[in-house]
Design an enzyme around this catalytic site. Structure first.
Site, PDB file in Angstrom:
ATOM      1  N   GLU A   1      -9.385   7.486   4.303  1.00  0.00           N
ATOM      2  CA  GLU A   1      -9.175   7.779   5.722  1.00  0.00           C
ATOM      3  C   GLU A   1      -9.666   9.171   6.088  1.00  0.00           C
ATOM      4  OE1 GLU A   1      -5.755   7.629   9.248  1.00  0.00           O
ATOM      5  OE2 GLU A   1      -5.264   6.974   7.213  1.00  0.00           O
TER       6      GLU A   1
ATOM      7  N   LYS B   1       0.846  -1.189   0.000  1.00  0.00           N
ATOM      8  CA  LYS B   1       0.000   0.000   0.000  1.00  0.00           C
ATOM      9  C   LYS B   1       0.879   1.235   0.000  1.00  0.00           C
ATOM     10  CE  LYS B   1      -2.309   1.436   3.727  1.00  0.00           C
ATOM     11  NZ  LYS B   1      -1.853   2.846   3.866  1.00  0.00           N
TER      12      LYS B   1
ATOM     13  N   GLU C   1       0.633   5.749  -0.098  1.00  0.00           N
ATOM     14  CA  GLU C   1      -0.246   6.873   0.212  1.00  0.00           C
ATOM     15  C   GLU C   1      -0.199   7.947  -0.862  1.00  0.00           C
ATOM     16  OE1 GLU C   1       0.367   8.535   4.059  1.00  0.00           O
ATOM     17  OE2 GLU C   1       0.152   6.622   5.119  1.00  0.00           O
TER      18      GLU C   1
END
Length: 346
Positions: free
Chosen positions: A214, A144, A146
């Site tokens: 998020e 993952k 960001e």
């Protein structure tokens, strides 16, 4: 754009408004290994994806035994495991170590490893190298990264083309904490919400198999979910997403220090209070050690034969280790046994 936004949000809400308040209440019951294909099928069927972070073998076992679909080896380990104030200090090698530990505890659940700050920003070559290392050496099933700016989508595309399944992450991106001035919710106005949509679409186009949202408003998360064809995983993003993720230490109530109470995420529901239980157990242990209650005979199960012990004590005495010989005899009760035999002999 506002009309398109409402259309996406409405579509996502209709998609998840089943009889359960959270959409389809049926968790995945398959025991086969969870893969990117599994997650895509779960989205298509309206089955929610349950994800929890894991950082070592015990937390991986807990997640695996509880039936989590995804175990995210998050760079949040920097905070909840290593004690830092942000996620920035953790290194790629430390993330490899965490992934290896989690991998050994995860059989069915899919393991996704975070690419930490400083491991993929410099170039696509660096991004590919870091992703390959996290999967090859750490045993992660996917990685993952960001952000959804052009350089990040370019990195994501390169990593996918290198053969590494990649999850995106938009909204609040903790690795950017220094540029935004703290852990702040994202997409709080129309322009910021459009940016999140654009980044999400760009990451999908780059080949990401899933996306973390998020700390964004539920309406924005719903719009993103409606706009994408890949699964969305929310954290502090409301219920109109394909799945949820929470930090292991937060949801089990691991931390009990007042500092952690002040910084605990508002969106996190605690399902247990493990921290106080652990503290109480250790306090009881310390009290019993100091009070010479632990360990009593039940917890000293190993024995040496009486003849062997006598030979051992005699050997110690011949070497001049009289205190050691007396200690061994006393601990075993040998001296008391001899006295008892002597009395019976009289």
């Amino acid at each position: 754009m506002a009309t398109a936004f409402r259309r996406c949000a409405s579509r996502a809400i209709r998609h998840f408004s089943a009889s359960s308040p959270y959409g389809s209440a049926s968790p995945s019951t398959t025991e086969s290994k969870v893969t990117v294909r599994t997650l895509a099928q779960m989205r298509q069927k309206g089955q929610k994806i349950a994800c929890v972070t894991a950082y070592d073998h015990p937390s991986a076992l807990h997640g695996e035994m509880a039936g989590a679909d995804l175990l995210l080896v998050g760079d949040s380990a920097a905070m909840v495991v290593h004690g830092h104030d942000t996620t920035l200090p953790i290194t790629l090698e430390e993330m490899v170590w965490h992934c290896k530990s989690v991998r050994r505890g995860a059989k069915r659940a899919m393991v996704v490893g975070d690419l930490p700050f400083g491991s993929y920003e410099a170039s696509t070559t660096q991004a590919v190298h870091s992703a390959v290392r996290l999967m090859q050496k750490g045993g992660a099933d996917a990685v993952k990264l960001e952000g959804g700016a052009p350089d990040r989508t370019k990195a994501a595309m390169a990593v996918v083309r290198a053969g590494c399944a990649t999850m995106g992450h938009v909204g609040l991106t903790p690795q950017a904490v220094s540029t935004v001035g703290g852990f702040r919710p994202a997409a709080r106005d129309a322009q910021a919400a459009e940016k999140v949509i654009d980044e999400a679409l760009a990451l999908q186009d780059a080949g990401c198999f899933s996306l973390v949202l998020e700390c964004v408003p539920a309406a924005v998360a719903a719009a993103v979910t409606g706009a994408l064809s890949i699964p969305t995983i929310g954290i502090g993003a409301g219920r109109y997403v394909d799945g949820q993720v929470l930090v292991y230490h937060d949801l089990v109530g691991m931390h009990s220090h007042p500092h952690h109470a002040k910084v605990a995420p508002r969106f996190c529901k605690q399902y247990a209070q493990v921290g106080p239980t652990v503290i109480e157990a250790i306090r009881n242990y310390c009290d019993e050690v100091r009070g010479q209650v632990f360990p009593h005979d039940k917890y000293a199960p190993y024995r040496i034969g009486e003849q062997d012990l006598e030979q051992f004590a005699e050997s110690l005495a011949r070497r001049g280790l009289h205190v050691a010989a007396e200690a061994a005899a006393s601990a075993s009760g040998m001296a008391a046994n001899k006295e008892e035999h002597r009395k019976h002999g009289e």
